[in-house]
Each structure stands twice: as C-alpha cells, then as structure tokens.
Write a protein that holds these residues in place. Structure first.
Motif, PDB file in Angstrom:
ATOM      1  N   GLY A  32       0.759  -1.389   0.178  1.00 25.88           N
ATOM      2  CA  GLY A  32      -0.227   0.344  -0.398  1.00 25.88           C
ATOM      3  C   GLY A  32       0.543   1.228  -0.173  1.00 25.88           C
ATOM      4  O   GLY A  32       1.998   1.154   0.125  1.00 25.88           O
ATOM      5  N   THR A  49      -4.645   5.792  -1.149  1.00 24.16           N
ATOM      6  CA  THR A  49      -4.278   4.641  -0.239  1.00 24.16           C
ATOM      7  C   THR A  49      -4.443   3.542  -2.368  1.00 24.16           C
ATOM      8  O   THR A  49      -5.438   3.877  -3.364  1.00 24.16           O
ATOM      9  CB  THR A  49      -4.755   3.745   0.048  1.00 24.16           C
ATOM     10  OG1 THR A  49      -5.401   4.752   1.632  1.00 24.16           O
ATOM     11  CG2 THR A  49      -3.832   2.222   0.635  1.00 24.16           C
ATOM     12  N   TYR A  51      -2.931   0.023  -3.813  1.00 22.73           N
ATOM     13  CA  TYR A  51      -2.502  -1.007  -3.818  1.00 22.73           C
ATOM     14  C   TYR A  51      -1.842  -2.262  -4.733  1.00 22.73           C
ATOM     15  O   TYR A  51      -0.851  -2.749  -4.239  1.00 22.73           O
ATOM     16  CB  TYR A  51      -3.410  -1.966  -2.998  1.00 22.73           C
ATOM     17  CG  TYR A  51      -4.572  -1.125  -1.665  1.00 22.73           C
ATOM     18  CD1 TYR A  51      -5.358  -0.867  -1.737  1.00 22.73           C
ATOM     19  CD2 TYR A  51      -3.153  -1.631  -0.120  1.00 22.73           C
ATOM     20  CE1 TYR A  51      -5.549   0.431  -0.467  1.00 22.73           C
ATOM     21  CE2 TYR A  51      -4.089  -1.367   0.537  1.00 22.73           C
ATOM     22  CZ  TYR A  51      -5.250  -0.653   0.435  1.00 22.73           C
ATOM     23  OH  TYR A  51      -6.042   0.300   2.363  1.00 22.73           O
TER      24      TYR A  51
END
Lengths: 112, 115
Positions: A32, A49, A51
């Motif tokens: 992340g 965020t 990932y």
C-alpha cells in the motif's frame, strides 16, 4: 531499511499549469502507498491509498498512480487552493494497521 | 463526525520540565499512532497502540518518552525532563481495524517548544 523519497522538494506552478509529484519507495513488498495533504499548522489529511501496480485514483484535480517502484501524484490545472505540502507514505510492517514511513514531502505553491 | 483531537495545541516548556500531550481518537478506532514532525520533514513514527496494548515503541527517541492508552481510547504522550531537541510537532493518528483499508486520520498536532 525501508525508505520513501519524494521529489521535487518544492514546486512552484502558475495557476492552470499541470505537473506531477514523484514518490519512490524501497520498502520490501507492495503493501500500500498513501498520499496525504498537509496545510501549514494542520495535521496531514488523507487523500488516497493505492495497493496494486497500475492502480489509479482521482479526486477533483488530483490523480494518483502506482507502479512497482514509484507513485505519481498528477495535478491537473491547479488552483491556488491546491497549495500545500503533499506527503507520501508506505506501511512499516507487512500487516494491517501498522505505522507509516513518510517521505519529506513536496511543498507545492500555485500562483494565481 | 468528530475527528481526532489533540490538546494542548501549543505548549511552551522550559528545559527540564515534564509535559503531557493528549490525544482523543475517532470514536471506535482501535489503533492509535504517535508521530513526531520536525520543521520541513515528514512525520516520524514514535509508538502505537491497538486498544490498550502498546504494540511497538521502537520509535521513541529516549527513555524520557512514555505513552499510555489505559482504557483503549484516549492516549497520553509524556515527555520527562524536556530538552531543546524535543521541540517539534507531535501528531496523533487513529485508524479502524478491518480488511486492508487502514487509512490513518490525523489530529491537528501539538506544537512543543522547549526553551
């Protein structure tokens, strides 16, 4: 040791002049990558965020992208209110809810 | 809804004094983090809690720093015998548990100045 490096340290743009901020990381594994905005005298404000390599997220004039080794924060047609320090961070540990390792940030100034 | 709050917002201490910084996390957030931010730098990890358990305190710069979260909610960061190098902004963040979504939400910070 895991590291997060941001460039440039400072960026001055004219209003409407698009650009990109860079965040490169040497953390082992991809767990992340976080982007925050920080205004003077305030705490960091969560933006995105990411990932997975190839992932993109957008919010108003901001778009964050992620590759295997770096992330970019693209700012399209910025306005003076976009002026702030933009921080990039990666998780310290390979599990949820871990401390973050932050870069030093990019200070963005957008001039009207 | 209410975010993370910290108090005091500003603290001036004379060298050698003890200080206590308070953090109220977002209600229901089980994880709480303390960071130190020097001028022009990114936040640096100090310590963190999951509920009342302190899981990692490896970032505390010396044994003069102590943190607690006795009831799994409010947390206090205490600095004993403050030194000039302790001057910084102390940030608290909280996050909820679950899945892979663990964004941390920050408070406004406490700016500590040691004179």
């Amino acid at each position: 040791e895991d590291q997060v490096t941001q460039s440039p340290e400072a960026l001055r743009l004219q209003e409407g002049e698009s650009s990109s901020l860079n965040c490169s990381y040497t953390v082992s594994g991809l767990r992340g990558l976080f982007w925050y905005r920080q205004d003077p005298g305030k705490g960091p404000e969560f933006l995105f965020t990411l990932y997975s390599a190839g992932e993109e997220k957008e919010k108003e004039r901001l778009k964050a992208t992620l590759t295997k080794k770096e992330s970019f924060l693209h700012i399209t047609a910025p306005k003076p209110e976009d002026s702030a320090t933009y921080l990039c961070a990666a998780p310290l540990l390979n599990s949820g809810n871990t401390p973050l390792v932050f870069g030093k940030g990019t200070r963005l100034s957008v001039i009207a | 809804g209410a975010g993370v709050s910290q108090s005091p917002r500003y603290k001036v201490a004379k060298r050698g004094q003890d200080v206590a910084l308070r953090c109220d996390p977002i209600s229901g957030h089980v994880s709480l983090f303390w960071y130190q931010q020097a001028l022009g730098q990114g936040p640096e990890f100090l310590t963190y809690f999951q509920n009342e358990a302190q899981l990692d305190k490896s970032g505390l710069p010396s044994d003069r720093f102590f943190a607690e979260r006795p009831e799994g909610s409010v947390s206090t960061l205490k600095i004993q015998r403050t030194q000039q190098e302790d001057s910084a902004v102390y940030l608290c963040a909280s996050s909820s548990r679950g899945g892979r979504t663990y964004e941390q939400y920050f408070g406004p910070g406490t700016r500590l100045t040691v004179t």
